[in-house]
Design an enzyme around this catalytic site. Structure first.
Site, mmCIF file in Angstrom:
data_model
loop_
_atom_site.group_PDB
_atom_site.id
_atom_site.type_symbol
_atom_site.label_atom_id
_atom_site.label_comp_id
_atom_site.label_asym_id
_atom_site.label_seq_id
_atom_site.Cartn_x
_atom_site.Cartn_y
_atom_site.Cartn_z
ATOM 1 N N ARG A 1 12.711 4.447 12.793
ATOM 2 C CA ARG A 1 11.489 5.253 12.719
ATOM 3 C C ARG A 1 10.608 5.000 13.936
ATOM 4 O O ARG A 1 11.071 4.551 14.976
ATOM 5 C CB ARG A 1 10.775 4.948 11.401
ATOM 6 C CG ARG A 1 11.654 5.383 10.211
ATOM 7 C CD ARG A 1 10.973 5.274 8.896
ATOM 8 N NE ARG A 1 9.785 6.132 8.853
ATOM 9 C CZ ARG A 1 8.817 5.970 7.971
ATOM 10 N NH1 ARG A 1 8.862 5.003 7.068
ATOM 11 N NH2 ARG A 1 7.782 6.779 7.974
ATOM 12 N N GLU B 1 12.912 -9.027 1.513
ATOM 13 C CA GLU B 1 12.077 -7.942 2.032
ATOM 14 C C GLU B 1 12.835 -6.630 1.828
ATOM 15 O O GLU B 1 14.038 -6.554 2.105
ATOM 16 C CB GLU B 1 11.808 -8.174 3.515
ATOM 17 C CG GLU B 1 11.005 -7.080 4.179
ATOM 18 C CD GLU B 1 10.865 -7.301 5.680
ATOM 19 O OE1 GLU B 1 9.971 -6.674 6.261
ATOM 20 O OE2 GLU B 1 11.658 -8.062 6.277
ATOM 21 N N ARG C 1 4.389 10.968 -2.138
ATOM 22 C CA ARG C 1 4.155 10.750 -0.705
ATOM 23 C C ARG C 1 5.456 10.912 0.078
ATOM 24 O O ARG C 1 6.409 10.166 -0.126
ATOM 25 C CB ARG C 1 3.605 9.343 -0.475
ATOM 26 C CG ARG C 1 3.422 9.023 0.977
ATOM 27 C CD ARG C 1 2.936 7.598 1.173
ATOM 28 N NE ARG C 1 2.848 7.307 2.583
ATOM 29 C CZ ARG C 1 3.355 6.218 3.149
ATOM 30 N NH1 ARG C 1 3.958 5.316 2.414
ATOM 31 N NH2 ARG C 1 3.241 6.041 4.441
ATOM 32 N N ALA D 1 3.027 -0.979 4.822
ATOM 33 C CA ALA D 1 2.376 -1.065 6.131
ATOM 34 C C ALA D 1 2.040 -2.499 6.530
ATOM 35 O O ALA D 1 1.986 -2.809 7.720
ATOM 36 C CB ALA D 1 1.110 -0.214 6.139
ATOM 37 N N PRO E 1 0.788 -1.222 0.000
ATOM 38 C CA PRO E 1 0.000 0.000 0.000
ATOM 39 C C PRO E 1 0.831 1.288 0.000
ATOM 40 O O PRO E 1 1.882 1.369 0.617
ATOM 41 C CB PRO E 1 -0.838 -0.097 1.275
ATOM 42 C CG PRO E 1 -0.228 -1.155 2.098
ATOM 43 C CD PRO E 1 0.525 -2.053 1.178
ATOM 44 N N ASN E 2 0.315 2.226 -0.735
ATOM 45 C CA ASN E 2 0.826 3.595 -0.856
ATOM 46 C C ASN E 2 2.090 3.721 -1.698
ATOM 47 O O ASN E 2 2.537 4.826 -1.969
ATOM 48 C CB ASN E 2 1.042 4.242 0.521
ATOM 49 C CG ASN E 2 -0.249 4.380 1.281
ATOM 50 O OD1 ASN E 2 -1.226 4.895 0.760
ATOM 51 N ND2 ASN E 2 -0.268 3.889 2.506
ATOM 52 N N HIS F 1 12.750 -2.220 2.161
ATOM 53 C CA HIS F 1 12.161 -0.979 2.671
ATOM 54 C C HIS F 1 13.014 0.185 2.211
ATOM 55 O O HIS F 1 14.249 0.125 2.261
ATOM 56 C CB HIS F 1 12.068 -0.996 4.196
ATOM 57 C CG HIS F 1 11.200 -2.090 4.706
ATOM 58 N ND1 HIS F 1 9.835 -2.024 4.646
ATOM 59 C CD2 HIS F 1 11.511 -3.301 5.234
ATOM 60 C CE1 HIS F 1 9.330 -3.146 5.132
ATOM 61 N NE2 HIS F 1 10.322 -3.940 5.484
ATOM 62 N N ASN G 1 8.282 -5.307 -1.032
ATOM 63 C CA ASN G 1 8.148 -4.173 -0.121
ATOM 64 C C ASN G 1 6.715 -4.228 0.397
ATOM 65 O O ASN G 1 5.790 -3.757 -0.262
ATOM 66 C CB ASN G 1 8.420 -2.840 -0.812
ATOM 67 C CG ASN G 1 8.431 -1.690 0.174
ATOM 68 O OD1 ASN G 1 7.830 -1.776 1.229
ATOM 69 N ND2 ASN G 1 9.101 -0.603 -0.190
ATOM 70 N N TYR H 1 10.650 8.861 1.603
ATOM 71 C CA TYR H 1 10.634 7.802 0.593
ATOM 72 C C TYR H 1 11.344 8.169 -0.708
ATOM 73 O O TYR H 1 11.442 7.349 -1.612
ATOM 74 C CB TYR H 1 9.186 7.388 0.302
ATOM 75 C CG TYR H 1 8.485 6.891 1.546
ATOM 76 C CD1 TYR H 1 8.846 5.681 2.124
ATOM 77 C CD2 TYR H 1 7.502 7.647 2.169
ATOM 78 C CE1 TYR H 1 8.237 5.227 3.274
ATOM 79 C CE2 TYR H 1 6.882 7.203 3.321
ATOM 80 C CZ TYR H 1 7.248 5.997 3.865
ATOM 81 O OH TYR H 1 6.644 5.551 5.016
#
Length: 148
Positions: free
Chosen positions: A110, A101, A18, A77, A10-11, A103, A74, A23
């Site tokens: 964070r 994985e 964004r 969320a 998502p996103n 990111h 990726n 990012y």
């Protein structure tokens, strides 16, 4: 030819728009083009996909198992709470395929809720915190692992 799916949760279709301070400025279209380039450079068939839908992402992981495709994931969320995605990712690695994985940012640096990954424990490995380059490093990790 070896297939690699670069799957995004998502996103991530909003890359470049964004929170570019977190990012980066590269867009999703830039990621698609880069994925194709990385594939050509490494004799891989690379396909980049993005969805905001958890069930679609799970279905793509099932398809990766069925088709024998390695995965750069990726989960966005979904990283922190999607046990359905975790179980689908586990099927990839249990089938003897690679799943990295990815990111863009470093989740451990964070907010506290981002520190836990339910995916990391079933992934072949994780690349995080290198921005857009995290994807390229993940593809290169797959190339290196296949050559070993």
């Amino acid at each position: 030819m070896t297939r690699v799916l670069i799957l995004n949760g998502p996103n991530l279709g909003r890359l470049g728009v964004r929170e570019p301070d977190v990012y980066g400025a590269a867009s999703y279209a830039d990621l698609v083009a880069a994925g194709e380039r990385w594939g050509a450079e490494n004799d891989l068939e690379v396909q980049v996909r993005q969805t905001d839908d958890e069930s679609e992402l799970v279905g793509w992981l099932h398809g990766a198992v069925d088709d024998g495709a390695h995965v750069v994931l990726n989960p966005a969320a979904f990283t922190h709470y999607s046990y359905a995605l975790r179980d689908a990712a586990a099927q990839v690695t249990k089938a003897g395929l690679l799943l990295v994985e990815v990111h863009l940012s470093n989740p451990a640096a964070r907010e506290e809720f981002r520190h836990n990954s339910v995916i990391g424990g079933v992934a072949t490995g994780t690349v995080a915190g290198f921005g857009f380059d995290s994807y390229r490093l993940a593809v290169l990790a797959i190339v290196a692992k296949l050559a070993a």
